[in-house]
Design a protein around this motif. Structure first.
Motif, PDB file in Angstrom:
ATOM      1  N   GLY A 191       0.799  -1.211   0.000  1.00 32.38           N
ATOM      2  CA  GLY A 191       0.000   0.000   0.000  1.00 32.38           C
ATOM      3  C   GLY A 191       0.833   1.263   0.000  1.00 32.38           C
ATOM      4  O   GLY A 191       0.522   2.229  -0.714  1.00 32.38           O
ATOM      5  N   ILE A 192       1.896   1.293   0.790  1.00 33.86           N
ATOM      6  CA  ILE A 192       2.742   2.486   0.884  1.00 33.86           C
ATOM      7  C   ILE A 192       3.659   2.599  -0.326  1.00 33.86           C
ATOM      8  O   ILE A 192       3.697   3.622  -1.018  1.00 33.86           O
ATOM      9  CB  ILE A 192       3.563   2.462   2.187  1.00 33.86           C
ATOM     10  N   GLY A 193       4.433   1.544  -0.601  1.00 36.30           N
ATOM     11  CA  GLY A 193       5.378   1.595  -1.714  1.00 36.30           C
ATOM     12  C   GLY A 193       4.716   1.753  -3.057  1.00 36.30           C
ATOM     13  O   GLY A 193       5.188   2.516  -3.910  1.00 36.30           O
ATOM     14  N   GLY A 194       3.604   1.051  -3.256  1.00 35.62           N
ATOM     15  CA  GLY A 194       2.897   1.170  -4.529  1.00 35.62           C
ATOM     16  C   GLY A 194       2.350   2.565  -4.740  1.00 35.62           C
ATOM     17  O   GLY A 194       2.432   3.126  -5.842  1.00 35.62           O
ATOM     18  N   GLY A 200      -2.237   4.076   2.632  1.00 34.54           N
ATOM     19  CA  GLY A 200      -2.129   3.450   1.323  1.00 34.54           C
ATOM     20  C   GLY A 200      -2.630   2.020   1.407  1.00 34.54           C
ATOM     21  O   GLY A 200      -2.089   1.225   2.169  1.00 34.54           O
ATOM     22  N   GLU A 201      -3.647   1.706   0.649  1.00 35.96           N
ATOM     23  CA  GLU A 201      -4.260   0.380   0.726  1.00 35.96           C
ATOM     24  C   GLU A 201      -4.118  -0.327  -0.612  1.00 35.96           C
ATOM     25  O   GLU A 201      -4.412   0.227  -1.674  1.00 35.96           O
ATOM     26  CB  GLU A 201      -5.734   0.497   1.092  1.00 35.96           C
ATOM     27  N   THR A 218      -9.340  -7.989  15.969  1.00 36.40           N
ATOM     28  CA  THR A 218     -10.797  -8.070  15.790  1.00 36.40           C
ATOM     29  C   THR A 218     -11.197  -8.352  14.348  1.00 36.40           C
ATOM     30  O   THR A 218     -12.365  -8.623  14.082  1.00 36.40           O
ATOM     31  CB  THR A 218     -11.467  -6.756  16.228  1.00 36.40           C
ATOM     32  N   ARG A 219     -10.231  -8.273  13.421  1.00 35.59           N
ATOM     33  CA  ARG A 219     -10.499  -8.443  11.996  1.00 35.59           C
ATOM     34  C   ARG A 219     -11.532  -7.429  11.510  1.00 35.59           C
ATOM     35  O   ARG A 219     -12.370  -7.718  10.673  1.00 35.59           O
ATOM     36  CB  ARG A 219     -10.996  -9.860  11.673  1.00 35.59           C
ATOM     37  N   GLN A 220     -11.475  -6.219  12.045  1.00 38.78           N
ATOM     38  CA  GLN A 220     -12.394  -5.160  11.644  1.00 38.78           C
ATOM     39  C   GLN A 220     -11.613  -3.906  11.272  1.00 38.78           C
ATOM     40  O   GLN A 220     -10.520  -3.671  11.784  1.00 38.78           O
ATOM     41  CB  GLN A 220     -13.367  -4.826  12.776  1.00 38.78           C
ATOM     42  N   ARG A 221     -12.199  -3.110  10.391  1.00 40.44           N
ATOM     43  CA  ARG A 221     -11.587  -1.833  10.041  1.00 40.44           C
ATOM     44  C   ARG A 221     -11.723  -0.860  11.212  1.00 40.44           C
ATOM     45  O   ARG A 221     -12.185  -1.234  12.296  1.00 40.44           O
ATOM     46  CB  ARG A 221     -12.217  -1.281   8.759  1.00 40.44           C
ATOM     47  N   ALA A 244     -11.483   2.910   6.876  1.00 42.99           N
ATOM     48  CA  ALA A 244     -10.073   2.671   6.558  1.00 42.99           C
ATOM     49  C   ALA A 244      -9.566   1.444   7.303  1.00 42.99           C
ATOM     50  O   ALA A 244      -9.921   1.198   8.453  1.00 42.99           O
ATOM     51  CB  ALA A 244      -9.231   3.890   6.921  1.00 42.99           C
ATOM     52  N   GLY A 245      -8.732   0.667   6.649  1.00 45.23           N
ATOM     53  CA  GLY A 245      -8.073  -0.450   7.298  1.00 45.23           C
ATOM     54  C   GLY A 245      -6.710  -0.029   7.803  1.00 45.23           C
ATOM     55  O   GLY A 245      -6.342   1.136   7.765  1.00 45.23           O
ATOM     56  N   THR A 246      -5.959  -0.956   8.321  1.00 49.75           N
ATOM     57  CA  THR A 246      -4.566  -0.720   8.699  1.00 49.75           C
ATOM     58  C   THR A 246      -3.729  -1.800   8.029  1.00 49.75           C
ATOM     59  O   THR A 246      -4.253  -2.821   7.573  1.00 49.75           O
ATOM     60  CB  THR A 246      -4.361  -0.794  10.223  1.00 49.75           C
ATOM     61  N   SER A 247      -2.424  -1.593   7.991  1.00 47.76           N
ATOM     62  CA  SER A 247      -1.558  -2.592   7.364  1.00 47.76           C
ATOM     63  C   SER A 247      -1.625  -3.919   8.113  1.00 47.76           C
ATOM     64  O   SER A 247      -1.626  -4.997   7.496  1.00 47.76           O
ATOM     65  CB  SER A 247      -0.117  -2.079   7.313  1.00 47.76           C
TER      66      SER A 247
END
Length: 298
Positions: A13-16, A126-127, A193-196, A246-249
């Motif tokens: 997400g970040i590098g791309g 970045g996702e 938690t597998r949640q955003r 938003a998710g997280t890495s």
């Protein structure tokens, strides 16, 4: 093409997002270093969409030194980037490390001299949506912070005119710990938690998050960060301004069954607490849980 040569290692997400932003700006010669070939990068961002086709290398063989390397792998994958760095780094090459945690230069010890390393605190979200498809969200007033020195200002200049920027910050230690505070709650709690980030709106999760933060703030102060008395609540208030969707890495890694970037985040807090003799029972418990989840994935 005028400008400088830039190699981006890691197209998550970040590098791309960084590689696509630099290529779209058209000021520099961009090389993507990835495990698999890609025909193009698609970057969805608040102003629209960019589609670019930078060159991609899947092996360091035959490459030459560049002016800048942007290391965008997960912190635990730094050692695996060594073959790339040995080929891409010449005597004048600077390496910007866009990774979570602190101690960026130490991770590259023996491969890149510390004075050539530019630690970068990444704020933008970045996702990775698919192979070569990224989404860029802005969540704070600046995309990245770097030290306010010659190297940091050089990296900021490199990004000028692109979709992502870098802000030279005088008190970089404090900035780094403030970002670490964000990461030790947002990443673990979404991963477990597998949640955003919507999960952070729960009252019980808020109580747990504040407890983690209060412990970590005490550790950060012992490490030299200037953190005020209300730092924990201020961090939580900032998190509440982030998009709930938003998710997280770490959330993405947990869903994909990949090892988690725990040692650079919660592990860093616990290790520093041990050095200073500061009790951090909540963070120790979180570290144990995260290690169990990560070991099952590995």
């Amino acid at each position: 093409m005028t400008g400088q040569s830039v190699a981006v290692i890691g197209l998550g997400g970040i590098g791309g997002s960084l590689a696509a932003a630099l290529q779209a700006a058209g000021r520099h010669a961009v090389l993507c270093c990835a495990r698999r070939p890609l025909d193009r990068l698609i970057l969805d961002h608040p102003e629209g969409r960019e589609e670019v086709s930078p060159p991609v290398a899947t092996t360091p063989e035959g490459l030459s030194p560049v002016d800048w390397v942007a290391l965008c792998t997960k912190a635990q994958d730094s050692a695996a980037a060594a073959p790339w760095l040995r080929v891409l780094c010449g005597p004048a090459t600077r390496v910007a490390v866009l990774q979570n945690g602190i101690g960026h230069a130490a991770r590259l010890g023996g491969v890149v001299p510390p004075e050539r390393v530019v630690p970068a605190i990444v704020y933008f979200n970045g996702e990775r949506l698919g192979d070569g498809h990224l989404r860029l969200r802005r969540v704070t007033e600046c995309d990245m912070a770097v030290p306010d020195d010659e190297a940091g200002r050089g990296f900021a200049a490199l990004l000028a005119g692109s979709l992502v920027g870098a802000h030279p910050a005088p008190d970089f230690v404090t900035r780094a710990w403030r970002k670490l505070l964000i990461n030790i709650v947002a990443n673990p709690l979404t991963a477990i938690t597998r949640q955003r980030q919507q999960v952070l709106r729960r009252d019980d999760i808020r109580a747990l998050g504040l407890a983690l933060l209060e412990e970590a703030v005490a550790v950060g102060r012992a490490e030299g960060a200037e953190l005020p008395g209300d730092a924990a609540r201020a961090v939580w208030a900032l998190l509440m301004t982030y998009p709930a969707e938003a998710g997280t890495s770490m959330y993405q890694d947990a869903l994909a069954g990949r090892p988690l970037e725990i040692e650079a985040l919660t592990g860093t807090v616990v290790a520093a607490a041990e050095r200073h003799g500061i009790p951090v029972p909540q963070n120790r418990a979180m570290l144990a849980l995260l290690r169990a989840v990560s070991d099952a994935a590995g």
